[in-house]
Design an enzyme around this catalytic site. Sequence first.
Site, PDB file in Angstrom:
ATOM      1  N   LYS A   1     -11.152 -80.316  77.583  1.00  0.00           N
ATOM      2  CA  LYS A   1     -12.678 -80.564  78.544  1.00  0.00           C
ATOM      3  C   LYS A   1     -12.529 -81.968  78.757  1.00  0.00           C
ATOM      4  O   LYS A   1     -13.346 -81.755  79.851  1.00  0.00           O
ATOM      5  CB  LYS A   1     -12.917 -80.272  77.596  1.00  0.00           C
ATOM      6  CG  LYS A   1     -12.762 -79.371  76.796  1.00  0.00           C
ATOM      7  CD  LYS A   1     -13.548 -78.735  75.374  1.00  0.00           C
ATOM      8  CE  LYS A   1     -13.083 -77.538  75.064  1.00  0.00           C
ATOM      9  NZ  LYS A   1     -13.954 -77.573  73.081  1.00  0.00           N
ATOM     10  N   GLY A   2     -11.667 -82.755  78.175  1.00  0.00           N
ATOM     11  CA  GLY A   2     -12.579 -84.651  79.189  1.00  0.00           C
ATOM     12  C   GLY A   2     -12.791 -84.662  80.462  1.00  0.00           C
ATOM     13  O   GLY A   2     -13.587 -85.996  80.691  1.00  0.00           O
TER      14      GLY A   2
ATOM     15  N   ASP B   1      -9.244 -87.869  81.849  1.00  0.00           N
ATOM     16  CA  ASP B   1     -10.248 -88.341  81.450  1.00  0.00           C
ATOM     17  C   ASP B   1      -9.423 -90.246  81.073  1.00  0.00           C
ATOM     18  O   ASP B   1     -10.166 -90.310  81.048  1.00  0.00           O
ATOM     19  CB  ASP B   1     -10.808 -88.057  79.768  1.00  0.00           C
ATOM     20  CG  ASP B   1     -10.542 -87.793  79.001  1.00  0.00           C
ATOM     21  OD1 ASP B   1      -8.957 -87.101  79.232  1.00  0.00           O
ATOM     22  OD2 ASP B   1     -10.350 -87.039  77.822  1.00  0.00           O
TER      23      ASP B   1
ATOM     24  N   ASP C   1      -3.482 -92.488  77.680  1.00  0.00           N
ATOM     25  CA  ASP C   1      -3.891 -92.943  76.167  1.00  0.00           C
ATOM     26  C   ASP C   1      -2.408 -93.646  75.399  1.00  0.00           C
ATOM     27  O   ASP C   1      -1.361 -94.009  76.504  1.00  0.00           O
ATOM     28  CB  ASP C   1      -4.609 -92.761  75.100  1.00  0.00           C
ATOM     29  CG  ASP C   1      -4.495 -92.999  74.251  1.00  0.00           C
ATOM     30  OD1 ASP C   1      -4.083 -94.346  73.764  1.00  0.00           O
ATOM     31  OD2 ASP C   1      -4.740 -92.610  72.663  1.00  0.00           O
TER      32      ASP C   1
ATOM     33  N   PHE D   1     -12.212 -96.458  70.605  1.00  0.00           N
ATOM     34  CA  PHE D   1     -11.819 -94.974  70.558  1.00  0.00           C
ATOM     35  C   PHE D   1     -13.199 -95.359  71.712  1.00  0.00           C
ATOM     36  O   PHE D   1     -13.987 -96.079  71.177  1.00  0.00           O
ATOM     37  CB  PHE D   1     -12.007 -94.409  69.079  1.00  0.00           C
ATOM     38  CG  PHE D   1     -11.950 -93.099  69.592  1.00  0.00           C
ATOM     39  CD1 PHE D   1     -10.872 -92.247  69.843  1.00  0.00           C
ATOM     40  CD2 PHE D   1     -12.808 -92.274  69.620  1.00  0.00           C
ATOM     41  CE1 PHE D   1     -10.448 -90.901  69.466  1.00  0.00           C
ATOM     42  CE2 PHE D   1     -13.179 -90.864  69.770  1.00  0.00           C
ATOM     43  CZ  PHE D   1     -11.929 -90.440  70.024  1.00  0.00           C
ATOM     44  N   VAL D   2     -13.503 -94.620  72.240  1.00  0.00           N
ATOM     45  CA  VAL D   2     -14.279 -94.069  73.907  1.00  0.00           C
ATOM     46  C   VAL D   2     -15.311 -93.068  73.587  1.00  0.00           C
ATOM     47  O   VAL D   2     -14.325 -92.179  73.101  1.00  0.00           O
ATOM     48  CB  VAL D   2     -14.298 -94.982  74.924  1.00  0.00           C
ATOM     49  CG1 VAL D   2     -14.335 -96.655  74.752  1.00  0.00           C
ATOM     50  CG2 VAL D   2     -13.208 -94.647  75.379  1.00  0.00           C
TER      51      VAL D   2
HETATM   52  P1  IMP Z   1      -2.387 -89.365  75.679  1.00  0.00           P
HETATM   53  O1  IMP Z   1      -1.176 -88.682  75.493  1.00  0.00           O
HETATM   54  O2  IMP Z   1      -2.200 -89.853  74.043  1.00  0.00           O
HETATM   55  O3  IMP Z   1      -2.442 -90.255  76.545  1.00  0.00           O
HETATM   56  O4  IMP Z   1      -3.221 -88.318  75.064  1.00  0.00           O
HETATM   57  C1  IMP Z   1      -4.021 -88.379  75.708  1.00  0.00           C
HETATM   58  C2  IMP Z   1      -5.776 -87.218  75.172  1.00  0.00           C
HETATM   59  O5  IMP Z   1      -6.825 -87.974  74.373  1.00  0.00           O
HETATM   60  C3  IMP Z   1      -7.034 -87.846  76.450  1.00  0.00           C
HETATM   61  O6  IMP Z   1      -7.021 -86.716  76.989  1.00  0.00           O
HETATM   62  C4  IMP Z   1      -8.035 -87.173  75.375  1.00  0.00           C
HETATM   63  O7  IMP Z   1      -8.301 -86.532  75.453  1.00  0.00           O
HETATM   64  C5  IMP Z   1      -7.498 -88.023  73.805  1.00  0.00           C
HETATM   65  N1  IMP Z   1      -8.012 -89.798  73.855  1.00  0.00           N
HETATM   66  C6  IMP Z   1      -7.258 -90.728  73.549  1.00  0.00           C
HETATM   67  N2  IMP Z   1      -8.215 -91.773  73.260  1.00  0.00           N
HETATM   68  C7  IMP Z   1      -9.291 -91.358  73.516  1.00  0.00           C
HETATM   69  C8  IMP Z   1     -10.339 -91.958  73.113  1.00  0.00           C
HETATM   70  O8  IMP Z   1     -10.843 -93.518  73.196  1.00  0.00           O
HETATM   71  N3  IMP Z   1     -11.945 -91.412  73.036  1.00  0.00           N
HETATM   72  C9  IMP Z   1     -11.456 -89.669  72.757  1.00  0.00           C
HETATM   73  N4  IMP Z   1     -11.125 -89.162  73.704  1.00  0.00           N
HETATM   74  C10 IMP Z   1     -10.177 -90.014  73.063  1.00  0.00           C
HETATM   75 MG    MG Z   2      -8.435 -85.122  77.020  1.00  0.00          MG
END
Ligand code: IMP
Ligand code: MG
Length: 174
Positions: free
Chosen positions: A42-43, A98, A101, A150-151
């Site tokens: 959803k982000g 969004d 990470d 964390f945002v």
């Molecule tokens: P990745 O697979 O670790 O790159 O995760 C990405 C997903 O983790 C994003 O699409 C977000 O849904 C969630 N996420 C990672 N960091 C944050 C944050 O600081 N705030 C909110 N959601 C986050």
């Molecule tokens: Mg996400």
Amino acid sequence: MKKDNLEVLFDEEAIAKRVDALAKEITMDYQGKDLLVIAILKGSFIFAADLVRQIDLPLEMDFMAAKSYGDNTHPGEVRIVKDLDKPIEGRHILIVEDILDTGQTLNALYKLLNVRGAASIRTCTFLDKPARRNTDFYADYKGYEIPDYFVVGYGLDYSEKYRNLPYVAKLSFE
Ligand code: IMP
Ligand code: MG
């Protein structure tokens, strides 16, 4: 009592300028190409809505939702919760996310779309947290690089809350 503390990092005005600049770059890069924008739910719903309205090209949109396990039992495993409506063979794809990470979500989605025969795939993330990356994944377009905070806001949630904030804030707990 525990209270969530918000510290604004990017306000509405700053975000609008940054999104406009990204859209201009994308508009130049995709001249003459048939663009399919895939927003990851959803982000990215707010970012994608703002971005596509500033892209001055004919384009189509589709949506995907993915969940990463977020535990250590299935590292890197990403489950598709909502898939695309149509095949993407031969299409020029721009994935809109969004936040990047660890990179596991985009890495998995990229591979999945790649085997479906897209003509090209690029990624656009609103935020990038390079400190937490455990894949070699990078985004072709990014709004802002941030430290390991964390945002929330502008689509990003904490336990499904805060997505509607018009700004991006650092969340801390006290
Ligand atoms: P990745 O697979 O670790 O790159 O995760 C990405 C997903 O983790 C994003 O699409 C977000 O849904 C969630 N996420 C990672 N960091 C944050 C944050 O600081 N705030 C909110 N959601 C986050
Ligand atoms: Mg996400």
